[in-house]
Structures are given as structure tokens and as C-alpha cells.
Scaffold this motif. Structure first.
Motif, PDB file in Angstrom:
ATOM      1  N   LEU A   1       0.803  -1.099  -0.135  1.00  0.00           N
ATOM      2  CA  LEU A   1      -0.143  -0.297   0.122  1.00  0.00           C
ATOM      3  C   LEU A   1       1.101   1.238   0.064  1.00  0.00           C
ATOM      4  N   LEU A   2       1.318   1.877  -0.958  1.00  0.00           N
ATOM      5  CA  LEU A   2       2.312   3.119  -0.887  1.00  0.00           C
ATOM      6  C   LEU A   2       1.625   4.385  -0.890  1.00  0.00           C
ATOM      7  N   GLY A   3       1.960   5.072  -1.081  1.00  0.00           N
ATOM      8  CA  GLY A   3       1.970   6.898  -1.555  1.00  0.00           C
ATOM      9  C   GLY A   3       1.776   7.235  -0.168  1.00  0.00           C
ATOM     10  N   VAL A   4       1.047   8.217   0.367  1.00  0.00           N
ATOM     11  CA  VAL A   4       0.098   8.999   0.716  1.00  0.00           C
ATOM     12  C   VAL A   4      -0.935   9.566   0.281  1.00  0.00           C
TER      13      VAL A   4
ATOM     14  N   ALA B   1       5.891  -1.170   6.630  1.00  0.00           N
ATOM     15  CA  ALA B   1       5.140   0.297   6.755  1.00  0.00           C
ATOM     16  C   ALA B   1       4.338   0.620   6.115  1.00  0.00           C
ATOM     17  N   PRO B   2       3.332  -0.225   4.882  1.00  0.00           N
ATOM     18  CA  PRO B   2       1.911  -0.238   4.774  1.00  0.00           C
ATOM     19  C   PRO B   2       1.841  -0.763   4.983  1.00  0.00           C
ATOM     20  N   THR B   3       1.238  -1.561   6.078  1.00  0.00           N
ATOM     21  CA  THR B   3       0.756  -2.373   7.224  1.00  0.00           C
ATOM     22  C   THR B   3       0.000  -1.011   7.922  1.00  0.00           C
ATOM     23  N   ILE B   4       0.387  -0.706   8.732  1.00  0.00           N
ATOM     24  CA  ILE B   4       1.018  -0.175   9.631  1.00  0.00           C
ATOM     25  C   ILE B   4       0.277   1.636   9.067  1.00  0.00           C
ATOM     26  N   ALA B   5       0.976   2.049   7.673  1.00  0.00           N
ATOM     27  CA  ALA B   5       0.370   3.235   7.220  1.00  0.00           C
ATOM     28  C   ALA B   5      -1.215   2.692   6.891  1.00  0.00           C
TER      29      ALA B   5
END
Length: 267
Positions: free
Chosen positions: A22-25, A63-67
Motif C-alpha cells: 500500500l504505497l504513497g500518501v 510500513a504499508p500495513t501500519i500506514a
């Protein structure tokens, strides 16, 4: 054994790379219509900003999971990735706009990760002391301690598997029972730390391992707060499926949400 000498500390198994990234913002809020709107109004309407470290020591999905969880939290956050390899270095300017900083799990070399982070150690301590919020998960919780680490805890960390009377004796991914605020729950675990708090430390122990060692802790640091977890409350269903594990409680995000809520200083 010290985590800096262990393979795969704090990260899911090798197959984790197959998980959906799950990339990006989140995009900036759309401009408000009408003559009464202003850029200040737009900013005030946006969710608070969380910085999530995504340097070279992280596992592909940590990082993507917590994001993703932060974006979908009851009180959601905007998310920006920081660290080497991202477009945003971990600096005082980056932290100045953030409400929360997250050091996720993942990584096999604590000393190597610290070489990338130690230049930001004073910046991080100053930011938390002045009201910032640090969330460390597994490997990120080790980094909240000392030798090496940000030295944000009223005490230090040690690997749970190395403690007396531990119920986990190797580095394999597993599910560990914890007492979370007096109730038994189960959490995803892969060689995470326990927290060795100083006597009389000002800290809220949210959960303990079966041997009584602190598993999840929130502690003040100046005007800010530090939340750390040895297990992975953020682990989603794909983590369990790929490791061939089952959580007796079901895969639920409520423990992660509670930890985040107790860690974040609301302004």
C-alpha cells in the motif's frame, strides 16, 4: 541474544514480500468551494500527519500495513513515508508538521538500522520532548531503547525469547497470549522485545507476556509520549494466512487502535 545478531528480527516471514503493498500518501484535501474558504481552512480540515519510517531496514509490508491502519483509524491520519530511499528525510522540518512518528517492525540488523537513524536521534528526542508522539512496533520498539536506540523509554528493552520463563523459545512467527488490561488476548509475534522498566517508572503497561514481562507500554517523555509494543498489534489477516497462523480472538485492529490513541498527544 541481542537482536542485532539475529536474522529477521521483528519482521514477518520471507513470504511477506508477496503481500499487497500500500504505497504513497493520502492526497491533499480538495479545495473548498465558495468565497468563505481559505488555505488555512483547508489545512485545519485535514487529518493530522503521521510520518512512517520506510528506510532500508524495513520488511516490505511492515510500513504499508501500519500506514493503512492509520488512514482507516477511528481518528484517521494522513501518512507520509520518511527515511533513506523516500523523498522525505527524517529531519526537524519534517517532524515539525507531524503529530505522530512510527518506527515499524522489520529489519535484521539493529546496529545497521541505527547507522541510518543516529543522526536524527537528538532531533527525535527534542521533538518528542516538546509534545510529539513516537510509536515503535517490534523492531521499532527495540529502537526506542538504548545501546543503540533513541533512548526514549524509562528503562530499556530485551528480547522476550531470551528472558527467564519465556513461552517462546525461537524466532519463528507465532501467536503469543498477553494480558491486555487484565483480559487475555492474542497477538502476532516474531522475536519482539520485552520492556525492562526502571523501578517506579512513570509508565502505563497496557499488556504483559505470560511470564509477567511488559509487552506493550506507553510512557511520557517530556510533553510527548512514547508507545511501544513487542508483538504486532497492526498485523492484518494476510500476515496470519502467510505464516499459517490463527488468532483465537480473530484478526481485529482494536488493540492497535487503543495503542495509537493512548500514544498520540492530542493538541
Amino acid at each position: 541474544m541481542h537482536p542485532s545478531t539475529l536474522p529477521n528480527v521483528g519482521q514477518p516471514p520471507a513470504t511477506v514480500g508477496r503481500r499487497r503493498l500500500l504505497l504513497g500518501v493520502l492526497p491533499a484535501a480538495a479545495a473548498l468551494a465558495g468565497c468563505g474558504s481559505s488555505s488555512a481552512d483547508e489545512r485545519s480540515d485535514q487529518p493530522p500527519l503521521a510520518l512512517v519510517y520506510r528506510g532500508p531496514q524495513g520488511c516490505p509490508d511492515c510500513a504499508p500495513t501500519i500506514a493503512d491502519l492509520l488512514r482507516k483509524a477511528p481518528q484517521p491520519f494522513r501518512v507520509t513515508y520518511v527515511g533513506p530511499g523516500t523523498k522525505v528525510p527524517l529531519t526537524a522540518d519534517a517532524l515539525a508538521d507531524a503529530r505522530l512518528y512510527v518506527q515499524p517492525g522489520g529489519g535484521s540488523d539493529l546496529d545497521g538500522a541505527w547507522r541510518d537513524l543516529r543522526g536524527s536521534a537528538k532531533i527525535m528526542r527534542d521533538w518528542v520532548r516538546e509534545g510529539g508522539s513516537y510509536l515503535g512496533l517490534c523492531f521499532g520498539a527495540y529502537l526506542a531503547g538504548r545501546n543503540p536506540g533513541f533512548d526514549l523509554l524509562p528503562g530499556d528493552t530485551d528480547g522476550y525469547i531470551d528472558l527467564p520463563d519465556t513461552t517462546v523459545h525461537d524466532q519463528r512467527d507465532t501467536v503469543v497470549p498477553v494480558k491486555w488490561r487484565g483480559k487475555q488476548r492474542h497477538m502476532y509475534f516474531q522475536d519482539g522485545p520485552a520492556f525492562l522498566l526502571d523501578k517506579g517508572a512513570d509508565a502505563d503497561v497496557l499488556a504483559t507476556y505470560p511470564n509477567g514481562a511488559a509487552a506493550v507500554v506507553v510512557a511520557p517523555y517530556g510533553k510527548g509520549r512514547v508507545g511501544v509494543s513487542g508483538p504486532h498489534p497492526e498485523a492484518d489477516r494476510s500476515w496470519y494466512e502467510e505464516a499459517g497462523l490463527k488468532n483465537p480472538d480473530g484478526v481485529r485492529p482494536d488493540l492497535a487502535h487503543e495503542l495509537i490513541d493512548r500514544t498520540v498527544v492530542r493538541h
